[in-house]
Design an enzyme around this catalytic site. Sequence first.
Site, PDB file in Angstrom:
ATOM      1  N   ASP A  49      -6.916   4.453  -5.198  1.00 53.91           N
ATOM      2  CA  ASP A  49      -7.521   4.318  -3.866  1.00 53.91           C
ATOM      3  C   ASP A  49      -8.210   5.647  -3.598  1.00 53.91           C
ATOM      4  O   ASP A  49      -8.449   6.425  -4.543  1.00 53.91           O
ATOM      5  CB  ASP A  49      -6.443   4.002  -2.816  1.00 53.91           C
ATOM      6  CG  ASP A  49      -7.027   3.474  -1.505  1.00 53.91           C
ATOM      7  OD1 ASP A  49      -7.221   4.284  -0.585  1.00 53.91           O
ATOM      8  OD2 ASP A  49      -7.314   2.272  -1.408  1.00 53.91           O
ATOM      9  N   LYS A  72       0.856  -1.186   0.000  1.00 52.30           N
ATOM     10  CA  LYS A  72       0.000   0.000   0.000  1.00 52.30           C
ATOM     11  C   LYS A  72       0.888   1.231   0.000  1.00 52.30           C
ATOM     12  O   LYS A  72       2.010   1.210   0.505  1.00 52.30           O
ATOM     13  CB  LYS A  72      -0.909   0.011   1.233  1.00 52.30           C
ATOM     14  CG  LYS A  72      -2.194   0.800   1.037  1.00 52.30           C
ATOM     15  CD  LYS A  72      -3.201   0.034   0.212  1.00 52.30           C
ATOM     16  CE  LYS A  72      -4.517   0.798   0.086  1.00 52.30           C
ATOM     17  NZ  LYS A  72      -5.534   0.027  -0.651  1.00 52.30           N
TER      18      LYS A  72
END
Length: 446
Positions: A166, A126
């Site tokens: 995201d 991430k």
Amino acid sequence: MNAYVSKVLEGLKARNAHESEYIQAATEIMESIAPVFDKHPEYEKAGLLDRFVEPERVIMFRVPWVDRDGNIKVNRGYRVQYNSAIGPYKGGIRLHPSVNLSILKFLGFEQVLKNSLTGLPIGGGKGGSDFDPKGKTDAEIMAFCQSFITELYRHIGADVDVPAGDIGTGAREIGYMYGQYKRITGVYEGVLTGKGLTYGGSLGRKQATGYGLCYFVKNMVEANGKSVEGKTILVSGSGNVAIYACEKITEMGGKVVAMSDSNGYIYDAEGIKLDVVKQIKEVERGRIKEYAERVPGSVYTEGCKGIWTIPCDIALPCATQNELDGDAAKTLVANGCFAVGEGANMPSTLEATEVFLKNDVLFAPGKAANAGGVATSALEMSQNSMRLSWSFEEVDEKLKGIMKGIFTKCAEAAAEYGDKPTNYVIGANIAGFLKVADAMMAQGCV
């Protein structure tokens, strides 16, 4: 709890005491997978959990850029490359003022298990920055994205690390990042997913997380003798995941009566008019309160937490982490909610999750229920590698199969290891962990 797991968890808490989101995710995961270590003492001998909980690599860097007035701004950029045992790192880039290392470590940790559950060969990671795209011009966003990738490009690649979108990172931002990567490296490869359809993107990716959530929830409720059709549904959020969850659950026969954003929520007893929401959020980039100004009979209420006080059969939290707390969970239970599907990453607090499980609410944890997005990103990687483009119907059919497979894995692991066969939290964590654990054992101490 298994003594070895307890020891590792306590050590993790001590080393990362200031990282609350990371500790929350690690606690939930490690408490769930503890029964595995009772059955597999070889994992302890290999120090497997000590290795599993630590990211393989954390990259932190400055991101300087120039705003519209010629002022130099500096943000902080991150990439947490958590685990590559089953494939290249894969996970989104989040652009939001709240981004910090704790949040990205929790997201990366969850991503490892989520990606494992898809059955596809992708590891977990991430990244992101505390940059806020809201209110910025296209030129400012391009300047930031190019600066961000100017540092990050050396750490990513189609067979190394494949970031995606995201919160705050949509098709526009991915386009700017991809252009800069290609400019620097001179390589045209599938290094980012969520790309535009003209340069390697996949049909169905935009809808995938929301659609996948609904496919999982449908499998879950039907396996327990219930149905989505005719049910009243709450969907928090009004971004990409929420919009397409609303679209798909409505197609399945459910009636969504409420949606929200960070300012408040709307309630429409007749059912949300999704075309109005799309116009406001996707075209105009406006606020959800404008819905009440355009749809007679609907009501807007300030404060987004109140959405959980509306009676419903199914709740789909699709906004952000920890949006649904213990009190909200108790209210949902009291109002007759029988199923909850997490569309966001860890939107329910630990207390809320415990309330749902204790009261036999069918609970679909985010790492399983919202895996449709990353699954379709992996399908985009496959298309890029093969220089092919699949139709929307082909991608959607593959997504349905993947989400059904994820539910089956969660149910089987819950039945084998859980306190009850409907504890899909334990099921998801254990099913995801076992694949990664076996790969790590096979590859030795790396």
